[in-house]
Design an enzyme around this catalytic site. Structure first.
Site, PDB file in Angstrom:
ATOM      1  CG  ASP A 209     -18.462  -2.196  -4.522  1.00  0.00           C
ATOM      2  OD1 ASP A 209     -18.945  -1.060  -4.328  1.00  0.00           O
ATOM      3  OD2 ASP A 209     -19.058  -3.085  -5.161  1.00  0.00           O
ATOM      4  CG  HIS A 283     -20.468   0.085  -7.015  1.00  0.00           C
ATOM      5  ND1 HIS A 283     -20.971  -0.210  -5.760  1.00  0.00           N
ATOM      6  CD2 HIS A 283     -21.526  -0.030  -7.859  1.00  0.00           C
ATOM      7  CE1 HIS A 283     -22.266  -0.502  -5.865  1.00  0.00           C
ATOM      8  NE2 HIS A 283     -22.629  -0.381  -7.121  1.00  0.00           N
ATOM      9  CD  GLU A 348     -26.372  -1.205  -7.429  1.00  0.00           C
ATOM     10  OE1 GLU A 348     -27.435  -1.648  -6.947  1.00  0.00           O
ATOM     11  OE2 GLU A 348     -25.254  -1.380  -6.908  1.00  0.00           O
ATOM     12  CE1 TYR A 439     -27.586 -10.827  -8.358  1.00  0.00           C
ATOM     13  CE2 TYR A 439     -27.632  -9.107  -6.692  1.00  0.00           C
ATOM     14  CZ  TYR A 439     -27.306  -9.531  -7.962  1.00  0.00           C
ATOM     15  OH  TYR A 439     -26.706  -8.663  -8.835  1.00  0.00           O
TER      16      TYR A 439
HETATM   17  C1  ACM Z   1     -25.331  -5.534  -8.580  1.00  0.00           C
HETATM   18  O1  ACM Z   1     -25.953  -6.341  -7.843  1.00  0.00           O
HETATM   19  N1  ACM Z   1     -25.208  -4.268  -8.234  1.00  0.00           N
HETATM   20  C2  ACM Z   1     -24.744  -5.968  -9.820  1.00  0.00           C
END
Ligand code: ACM
Ligand code: ZN
Length: 626
Positions: A209, A283, A348, A439
């Protein structure tokens, strides 16, 4: 009963070295606290006492079965103090029998039957995976001390029981981000151990990342020489200044290819497939810090030390050498990971730099693409072809739907469930991992008193448990594409492994139950009782955990639309919620919550939890809907 179906068997004998193995209880019925809850349990009278059972019989023709027996012996010997030796000739005296039976195909790849009577423990399965899960259930029949790493005194006996069990979903996943914070090889193994006891079979390893590249790639050594290290900052994550020229990058770490092989083998012994993620085309700042030529602007980049939002930087997919780089990396990755899958991220990716980059615009023209979304789609499809040519399958986050889905992609639906539903309707495999429920970087208790976590969100144990992975919108045919679900552990706010445990260990149990246990067996009240037993095991293991939320979870029933009826819930059982709508402090004389509440905005809902006729201290919760 004869267990030998003509296969050569050998046995492990346990020699009792401890002197205090006493079975004494006359109680006949026992609580069974297995998580995830099995399909069927029949409790019988009596016990199997460990000192009567000193031989483990297993199918010698299968290394997997030997490994399972060894796993069991290692665990038992550490905590009970028993020594074990192997023997080929003691099948009749065997106390434990691990038996593969090829006629039991109805159990599937992962199911098992576990029978305990006073003389024998028999685990039967169609495949070794099932035997391993049978062992996991068996261990949970022992007292919690069985999980200790040192010799403990206990009443080493287990209740007579007959269990038949198999999972609901084939994909039962947990994710770990090792970029935002780095965790050692030993810590990753500890995490894998937690997956194993929960019968989770996929470990999604987020290896790269903006804040660090964590996997050695031989062809691009600067990825770890430079990309694995960032400057240290003490400000909270989102307020950290970017690195300055000349500052020393001292925080980080990476896994060598030897480390990766060791972890993959460790997971495989626990029937866990490790799915590597190499996130692209966004990322990737850690890549550009090492190789700026793969970015659109070839600027000076430094590994990001904290928050990075909105992201600006992206792989230059107009540049052939960037595409080559990605494929070179994936070649080494696919070689290292036997997994059928490789995850290529795709989330993203902010595409403003593509709009300005002549090479990326040229690529759009060259392939007659309508816009930058289609360019991402072209890129992901190109990567997919490469992955497929290597005999693997590609997973991407749900953004890969934008601009057109790659022909055989599996979609990980995280921004909600819509992406997953859309993909399933198109005939693509789907893994559900919506941030609304799964999450685990969100706080699990009052954000005001918990360690700082992502946003101000609350994802309680009960909320994870309430998630149903199978969307009601899908037809029976389309439902086949929902492979299962996964919970994600993004680690921006988890600076050390103990904190990962704290955030993940309890809620992972809830995830395990929603992917393993059949819906008709799902029962939060039963789960809550069983997890209290699991917490005793965590104490023995030295695993950090949360005891769940102490406040009321107040939210719209449909969290995504943020309108409609409001739901109040608590992680406690045998508790009542009282609430007010006029701003006054609730008491046990206020309205009692029994069903969804209709609200007219703006409104302030205040609620308390009452249990055993006491208002629980710290339970007062206020939520303003504007
Ligand atoms: C993510 O939470 N950006 C997959
Ligand atoms: Zn470009």
């Amino acid at each position: 009963m004869k267990y030998n179906h003509g296969i050569q068997l050998f046995a492990i004998i346990a020699i009792i070295t401890g002197s205090t193995l006493i079975s004494c209880s006359k109680k006949s019925k026992h609580e069974i606290n297995i998580i995830p809850a099995p399909l069927s349990i029949k409790i019988a009278d009596g016990y199997f006492a460990l000192q009567q059972a000193n031989v483990i019989h297993l199918d010698n023709s299968n290394h997997n079965v030997e490994n399972i027996a060894q796993y069991f012996v290692d665990k038992l010997s550490k905590s009970t103090g028993l020594n074990f030796t192997t023997d080929n000739n003691l099948e009749e005296e065997a106390g434990f029998v691990l038996q593969l039976d090829e006629t039991l195909d109805s159990l599937g790849q992962e199911g098992y039957i576990l029978n305990v009577d006073k003389d024998k423990v028999l685990i039967t399965a169609f495949k070794a995976n099932g035997l391993f899960y049978g062992i996991q259930s068996l261990l949970q029949l022992f007292p919690p001390q069985v999980e200790a790493n040192t010799v403990r005194q206990s009443d080493w006996k287990i209740p007579a029981v007959s269990i038949m069990d198999k999972p609901r979903f084939a994909y039962r996943g947990m994710h770990l981000d090792v970029s935002r914070h780095f965790f050692t090889k030993q810590e990753v193994k500890q995490y894998i151990d937690l997956l194993a006891i929960n019968k989770i079979n996929k470990f999604h390893w987020h290896l790269t990342d903006d804040q660090g590249w964590r996997i050695e790639i031989k062809k691009y050594p600067k990825l770890t020489e430079i990309g694995a290290w960032r400057v240290e900052r003490t400000e909270i994550w989102h307020n950290r200044p970017e690195a300055k020229e000349g500052e020393k990058a001292t925080y980080g770490g990476f896994y060598t290819q030897e480390d990766i092989k060791e972890i993959v083998a460790y997971a495989a012994h626990r029937f866990i497939e490790v799915i590597p993620e190499i996130d692209m085309p966004g990322h990737m700042v850690a890549v550009f810090a090492a190789y700026p030529e793969f970015s659109c602007d070839n600027e000076t980049y430094r590994v990001i030390p904290g928050g990075y939002w909105p992201p600006r930087d992206i792989l230059c997919v107009g540049n052939d050498s960037s595409l080559m780089f990605v494929k070179d990396v994936l070649s080494e990755v696919m070689e290292l990971f036997p997994s059928q899958y490789v995850h290529i991220g795709g989330d993203e990716a902010v595409k403003t730099k593509w709009e300005k980059c002549p090479k990326c615009q040229q690529r759009i023209k060259q392939h007659n693409l309508a816009n930058e979304n289609e360019l991402q789609s072209w890129f992901i499809s190109d990567v997919e072809q490469f992955v497929l040519a290597h005999g693997k399958r590609m997973i991407g986050w749900d953004e890969i739907l934008e601009g057109g889905l790659a022909p055989e992609a599996t979609v990980m639906s995280w921004r909600g469930t819509e992406g997953g539903i859309e993909a399933a309707k198109m005939g693509h495999d789907v893994i559900m991992t919506p941030y609304s429920h799964l999450y685990l970087d969100y706080a699990q208790d009052n954000p005001a008193t918990e360690p700082i976590a992502m946003h101000d969100n609350l994802t309680t144990l009960e909320r994870v448990y309430s998630y149903e992975p199978m969307p009601a919108e899908l037809t029976k045919e389309e439902q086949k594409y929902i492979l299962g679900a996964q919970a994600n552990v993004w680690t921006e706010f988890m600076p050390n492994y103990k904190h990962v445990e704290y955030m993940a260990s309890s809620r992972m149990c809830a995830l395990a139950e929603i992917v393993w246990t059949m819906p008709e067996k799902k029962d939060y009240e039963s789960f809550r009782k069983r997890i209290e037993e699991r917490w005793k095991r965590f104490d023995e293991m030295g695993v950090k955990y949360s005891k769940g939320s102490t406040i009321v979870d107040i939210r719209f029933e449909n969290a995504e639309s943020k309108k409609g009826k409001v739901r109040l819930s608590t992680d406690y059982i045998n508790a009542s919620i009282y609430y007010t709508l006029d701003g006054s402090e609730p008491t046990p004389k206020s309205l009692i919550y029994t069903k969804l509440i209709d609200v007219e905005k703006p409104i302030k809902i205040r609620a308390i939890i009452v249990k055993d006729q006491q208002i629980l201290p710290n339970s007062l919760t206020t939520k303003l809907f504007e």
